[in-house]
Design an enzyme around this catalytic site. Sequence first.
Site, short mmCIF file in Angstrom:
data_model
loop_
_atom_site.label_atom_id
_atom_site.label_comp_id
_atom_site.label_asym_id
_atom_site.label_seq_id
_atom_site.Cartn_x
_atom_site.Cartn_y
_atom_site.Cartn_z
N THR A 164 0.83 -1.20 0.00
CA THR A 164 0.00 0.00 0.00
C THR A 164 0.87 1.25 0.00
O THR A 164 1.87 1.30 0.71
CB THR A 164 -0.83 0.03 1.30
OG1 THR A 164 -1.61 -1.15 1.35
CG2 THR A 164 -1.72 1.26 1.39
N GLY A 193 -8.89 -5.27 2.61
CA GLY A 193 -7.82 -5.35 3.61
C GLY A 193 -7.92 -4.22 4.61
O GLY A 193 -8.97 -3.61 4.81
N ASP A 194 -6.80 -3.91 5.23
CA ASP A 194 -6.76 -2.90 6.29
C ASP A 194 -6.85 -1.47 5.76
O ASP A 194 -7.29 -0.56 6.47
CB ASP A 194 -5.45 -3.02 7.07
CG ASP A 194 -4.24 -2.80 6.15
OD1 ASP A 194 -4.13 -3.51 5.14
OD2 ASP A 194 -3.45 -1.88 6.42
N GLY A 215 1.30 -3.75 4.08
CA GLY A 215 1.60 -5.17 4.30
C GLY A 215 0.33 -5.98 4.25
O GLY A 215 -0.67 -5.56 3.65
N GLY A 217 -2.98 -7.17 4.93
CA GLY A 217 -4.08 -6.49 5.59
C GLY A 217 -4.78 -7.30 6.66
O GLY A 217 -5.23 -6.75 7.67
N1 GLY Z 1 -2.43 -3.60 3.13
C1 GLY Z 1 -3.16 -3.74 1.96
C2 GLY Z 1 -4.01 -4.93 1.89
O1 GLY Z 1 -3.73 -5.94 2.52
O2 GLY Z 1 -4.97 -4.90 1.16
#
Ligand code: GLY
Length: 299
Positions: A164, A193-194, A215, A217
């Site tokens: 990201t 994700g996060d 990383g 998520g």
């Molecule tokens: N950090 C981005 C995702 O895992 O989608």
Amino acid sequence: MKTVFAATWWFGRACVETAYQRWQESSESDSAQRLLDAVVEGASTAERDPQVLSVGYGGLPNRDGEVELDAAVMEGARLRAGAVASVRRFMPVVYLARAVMERTPHLMLVGDGAERFALRQGYEPQQLLTAESLRRWQEWREQQTAPKEVSQERADAPRESHDTVGVLGWNDGHLVVACTTSGLAWKLPGRVGDSPIVGAGLYADNEAGAVVCTGVGEEIWRFALASRVVEAMRAGYSAQQACERSIDFMLRRLPDVAQHQCAVIALSARGEFGLAATQPERFNAFVCRDGAIEEVRAG
Ligand code: GLY
């Protein structure tokens, strides 16, 4: 020091350069708005770059070959935030997330609703696959002999696939954060994700600090990592200490997290920078202090 920008990964350099340039050239009199303009423009640099395989145009697609984008913004004065998830055919989604924050009563729009909102905001549908991302997807699909468990697919995902871009901005005690991603390569359609989740992938509070994560998520989200780091700064830890303590906690609580990259960058309410990662040897970020850019490595 008057203004600080920070951004994740190798493509973070172009993001902080763009953010600082936008900051310098802006005639916006409201400095909070000016900071938001700069950070969002900085993050959109990675969305527009087809070389970045984990963000925006050219990001690696889901298992059905469709690119699905997630993004969010947050500003630390009033804790305002906006986010979009699972957006196909439209970009830059970081601007769309900002529009959710500024032009709707909501905090997040997803999928079809977010896409219809994009149309109403004047976005044109476009193909987000490039020849390279299509080639990589076709190659991946040809290797699939039998249905796999999602956990195995996660382990097989290319390393660059969840990187990201997160951009932080600080000016005179005011904090802003933006992030944008195409998420995990070959994900199940609809997986989020996060990154667009306030408290998981990003957080900003002028009273404590601002944080953005990158990383895997699923791991970042289960620890509410961004919120954890901000709360550590609120408790009095420096940005660097807050990042390290939070990553150390993840690794102690669930040692298997070490198999995944989970990384975080932070700016304190005084504009001090910190970063940490579960795999520090392969994480870097760029910090721009009043125009002077420095690469910072976690390991
Ligand atoms: N950090 C981005 C995702 O895992 O989608």
